[in-house]
Write a protein that holds these residues in place. Structure first.
Motif, PDB file in Angstrom:
ATOM      1  N   ARG A 187       0.826  -1.214   0.000  1.00 24.53           N
ATOM      2  CA  ARG A 187       0.000   0.000   0.000  1.00 24.53           C
ATOM      3  C   ARG A 187       0.855   1.257   0.000  1.00 24.53           C
ATOM      4  N   SER A 188       2.101   1.123   0.392  1.00 22.85           N
ATOM      5  CA  SER A 188       3.023   2.259   0.404  1.00 22.85           C
ATOM      6  C   SER A 188       3.380   2.715  -1.008  1.00 22.85           C
ATOM      7  N   GLY A 189       3.130   1.862  -2.009  1.00 23.61           N
ATOM      8  CA  GLY A 189       3.545   2.173  -3.373  1.00 23.61           C
ATOM      9  C   GLY A 189       4.996   1.837  -3.647  1.00 23.61           C
ATOM     10  N   LEU A 190       5.683   1.252  -2.649  1.00 22.69           N
ATOM     11  CA  LEU A 190       7.093   0.893  -2.786  1.00 22.69           C
ATOM     12  C   LEU A 190       7.234  -0.588  -3.117  1.00 22.69           C
ATOM     13  N   PRO A 191       8.331  -0.978  -3.776  1.00 20.34           N
ATOM     14  CA  PRO A 191       8.580  -2.403  -4.005  1.00 20.34           C
ATOM     15  C   PRO A 191       8.733  -3.142  -2.681  1.00 20.34           C
ATOM     16  N   VAL A 192       8.160  -4.329  -2.608  1.00 20.26           N
ATOM     17  CA  VAL A 192       8.201  -5.133  -1.397  1.00 20.26           C
ATOM     18  C   VAL A 192       9.029  -6.389  -1.648  1.00 20.26           C
ATOM     19  N   VAL A 193       9.960  -6.646  -0.735  1.00 19.39           N
ATOM     20  CA  VAL A 193      10.861  -7.785  -0.810  1.00 19.39           C
ATOM     21  C   VAL A 193      10.497  -8.765   0.297  1.00 19.39           C
ATOM     22  N   PHE A 194      10.630 -10.054   0.011  1.00 17.56           N
ATOM     23  CA  PHE A 194      10.455 -11.048   1.062  1.00 17.56           C
ATOM     24  C   PHE A 194      11.787 -11.705   1.351  1.00 17.56           C
ATOM     25  N   ASP A 195      12.197 -11.657   2.612  1.00 15.75           N
ATOM     26  CA  ASP A 195      13.440 -12.275   3.061  1.00 15.75           C
ATOM     27  C   ASP A 195      13.134 -13.718   3.457  1.00 15.75           C
ATOM     28  N   ALA A 196      13.402 -14.628   2.529  1.00 22.79           N
ATOM     29  CA  ALA A 196      13.007 -16.021   2.722  1.00 22.79           C
ATOM     30  C   ALA A 196      13.855 -16.740   3.761  1.00 22.79           C
ATOM     31  N   THR A 197      15.128 -16.418   3.827  1.00 18.43           N
ATOM     32  CA  THR A 197      16.011 -17.195   4.701  1.00 18.43           C
ATOM     33  C   THR A 197      16.019 -16.699   6.147  1.00 18.43           C
ATOM     34  N   HIS A 198      15.942 -15.381   6.365  1.00 12.74           N
ATOM     35  CA  HIS A 198      15.856 -14.922   7.750  1.00 12.74           C
ATOM     36  C   HIS A 198      14.488 -15.216   8.355  1.00 12.74           C
ATOM     37  N   SER A 199      13.482 -15.407   7.514  1.00 10.51           N
ATOM     38  CA  SER A 199      12.147 -15.707   8.024  1.00 10.51           C
ATOM     39  C   SER A 199      12.046 -17.116   8.591  1.00 10.51           C
ATOM     40  N   VAL A 200      13.010 -17.979   8.249  1.00 10.63           N
ATOM     41  CA  VAL A 200      13.003 -19.336   8.808  1.00 10.63           C
ATOM     42  C   VAL A 200      14.046 -19.474   9.921  1.00 10.63           C
ATOM     43  N   GLN A 201      14.585 -18.357  10.344  1.00  7.32           N
ATOM     44  CA  GLN A 201      15.556 -18.356  11.435  1.00  7.32           C
ATOM     45  C   GLN A 201      14.868 -18.693  12.753  1.00  7.32           C
ATOM     46  N   LEU A 202      15.605 -19.375  13.629  1.00  8.74           N
ATOM     47  CA  LEU A 202      15.162 -19.622  14.993  1.00  8.74           C
ATOM     48  C   LEU A 202      16.124 -18.848  15.897  1.00  8.74           C
ATOM     49  N   PRO A 203      15.799 -17.592  16.225  1.00  8.19           N
ATOM     50  CA  PRO A 203      16.741 -16.728  16.950  1.00  8.19           C
ATOM     51  C   PRO A 203      17.196 -17.339  18.270  1.00  8.19           C
ATOM     52  N   GLY A 204      18.514 -17.461  18.424  1.00 10.10           N
ATOM     53  CA  GLY A 204      19.059 -18.027  19.641  1.00 10.10           C
ATOM     54  C   GLY A 204      18.795 -19.511  19.804  1.00 10.10           C
ATOM     55  N   GLY A 205      18.301 -20.149  18.734  1.00 12.08           N
ATOM     56  CA  GLY A 205      17.918 -21.551  18.829  1.00 12.08           C
ATOM     57  C   GLY A 205      19.076 -22.502  19.016  1.00 12.08           C
ATOM     58  N   GLY A 206      20.306 -22.015  18.773  1.00 10.64           N
ATOM     59  CA  GLY A 206      21.486 -22.851  18.958  1.00 10.64           C
ATOM     60  C   GLY A 206      22.243 -22.538  20.227  1.00 10.64           C
ATOM     61  N   GLY A 207      21.584 -21.856  21.154  1.00  6.81           N
ATOM     62  CA  GLY A 207      22.249 -21.492  22.404  1.00  6.81           C
ATOM     63  C   GLY A 207      23.039 -20.209  22.245  1.00  6.81           C
ATOM     64  N   ASP A 208      24.289 -20.302  21.758  1.00  6.06           N
ATOM     65  CA  ASP A 208      25.101 -19.109  21.552  1.00  6.06           C
ATOM     66  C   ASP A 208      25.042 -18.649  20.107  1.00  6.06           C
ATOM     67  N   ARG A 209      24.092 -19.161  19.352  1.00  4.56           N
ATOM     68  CA  ARG A 209      23.913 -18.754  17.955  1.00  4.56           C
ATOM     69  C   ARG A 209      22.474 -19.050  17.535  1.00  4.56           C
ATOM     70  N   SER A 210      22.063 -18.489  16.426  1.00  8.75           N
ATOM     71  CA  SER A 210      20.728 -18.776  15.909  1.00  8.75           C
ATOM     72  C   SER A 210      20.736 -20.081  15.124  1.00  8.75           C
ATOM     73  N   SER A 211      19.599 -20.739  15.129  1.00  9.67           N
ATOM     74  CA  SER A 211      19.408 -21.921  14.307  1.00  9.67           C
ATOM     75  C   SER A 211      18.423 -21.556  13.193  1.00  9.67           C
ATOM     76  N   GLY A 212      17.947 -22.553  12.466  1.00 11.96           N
ATOM     77  CA  GLY A 212      17.025 -22.241  11.387  1.00 11.96           C
ATOM     78  C   GLY A 212      16.492 -23.483  10.712  1.00 11.96           C
ATOM     79  N   GLN A 213      15.515 -23.269   9.828  1.00 13.79           N
ATOM     80  CA  GLN A 213      14.868 -24.352   9.089  1.00 13.79           C
ATOM     81  C   GLN A 213      14.877 -24.011   7.601  1.00 13.79           C
ATOM     82  N   SER A 214      16.034 -24.151   6.990  1.00  9.47           N
ATOM     83  CA  SER A 214      16.208 -23.710   5.608  1.00  9.47           C
ATOM     84  C   SER A 214      15.300 -24.433   4.626  1.00  9.47           C
ATOM     85  N   GLU A 215      14.836 -25.638   4.985  1.00  7.57           N
ATOM     86  CA  GLU A 215      13.981 -26.379   4.061  1.00  7.57           C
ATOM     87  C   GLU A 215      12.662 -25.683   3.782  1.00  7.57           C
TER      88      GLU A 215
END
Length: 279
Positions: A187-215
């Protein structure tokens, strides 16, 4: 030399899928060159406009012991070589006003990280460089609130803005993507991007690092394009298991051609019934 306005026209061209892609962090020049070269070939074959991305400094790592990158000057030198040799526009994120000025001399797109999207002085400094800005939606914001973020950049004299959806905090160590965000951001009239890989991140899921579900990254990317997203942000690496940052989220480089071929078909179908807004 790549011109900002020419790049902007490509990013806002009707029914043109664009891709922001590369490794999470600059590990070395060889890796960046390998990824950029392969992505350039794939995107040329598929008719996708590529912006190569990599970070010279990952200042928002989970642990202070995590790899952050080569730093400002060595990192910008590497990005400058990729840009010049491959004639591909490049993007990097910034964290301070001083970095905005320096990076603005070397790259084509400056990215405001999701965690910093409310930092007014940083956005204003980036906007004043005249370069294209990619404003990533904070995990703590609704899509409607990104209108105020974009307004900060516009008030500093820069209308060349991208808005990126990258998931919303959902409880502890998890993100969820509400695809209603895509049309709301548009609705802003601006191009919209979807960040596919950070959206599957599990923040802090690895204890001292983030984990994720790349599949699940290609699945969410397909849904975002069907919902009307104009471009994609995907991090990729030849060997994600050995990547120095965000490996669990990244798509293996060898899989990118097949993934992008599938996503391009979805984009083409979606755009045939939903014309893209020209800027």
């Amino acid at each position: 030399m790549l011109a900002t306005q020419a790049i902007w026209k490509k990013l806002t061209k009707a029914r043109q899928l664009f891709l922001i892609a590369g490794p999470c962090v600059i590990e070395n020049e060889r890796l960046c060159r390998q990824v950029a070269t392969e992505l350039s070939e794939v995107c040329r074959d598929l008719g996708i406009y590529l912006v190569f991305k990599a970070s010279f400094d990952k200042a928002n790592r989970t642990s202070s012991r995590s790899h952050r990158g080569p730093g400002l000057k060595p990192g910008l030198d590497i990005l400058g070589k990729i840009r010049e040799d491959l004639q591909v526009p490049v993007l990097t994120d910034i964290h301070t006003e001083e970095q905005a000025h320096a990076a603005g001399e070397c790259v084509d797109v400056l990215q405001i990280p999701a965690f910093l999207c409310r930092q007014t002085d940083l956005i204003a400094a980036a906007a004043r460089t005249g370069k294209i800005l990619n404003l990533k939606k904070g995990q703590f914001l609704s899509p409607e609130e990104m209108g105020q973020v974009a307004e900060k950049a516009r008030l500093s004299g820069n209308p060349r803005l991208l808005l990126t959806e990258r998931g919303t905090t959902f409880g502890y160590r998890n993100l969820v993507v509400d695809m209603r965000s895509i049309p709301i951001l548009k609705r802003s009239g601006l191009p919209v991007v979807f960040d596919a890989t950070h959206s599957v991140q599990l923040p802090g899921g690895g204890g001292d690092r983030s984990s994720g579900q790349s599949e699940f990254a290609p699945v969410l990317a397909a849904a975002a394009l069907a919902a009307g997203a104009n471009g994609l942000f995907i991090e990729t690496h030849p060997n994600p298991e050995k990547a120095l940052s965000d490996g669990p989220n990244m798509i293996p480089l060898k899989n990118m051609r097949g993934v992008l071929r599938h996503l391009k078909a979805i984009f083409t179908t979606a755009q045939s019934s939903s014309p893209r807004i020209e800027q």
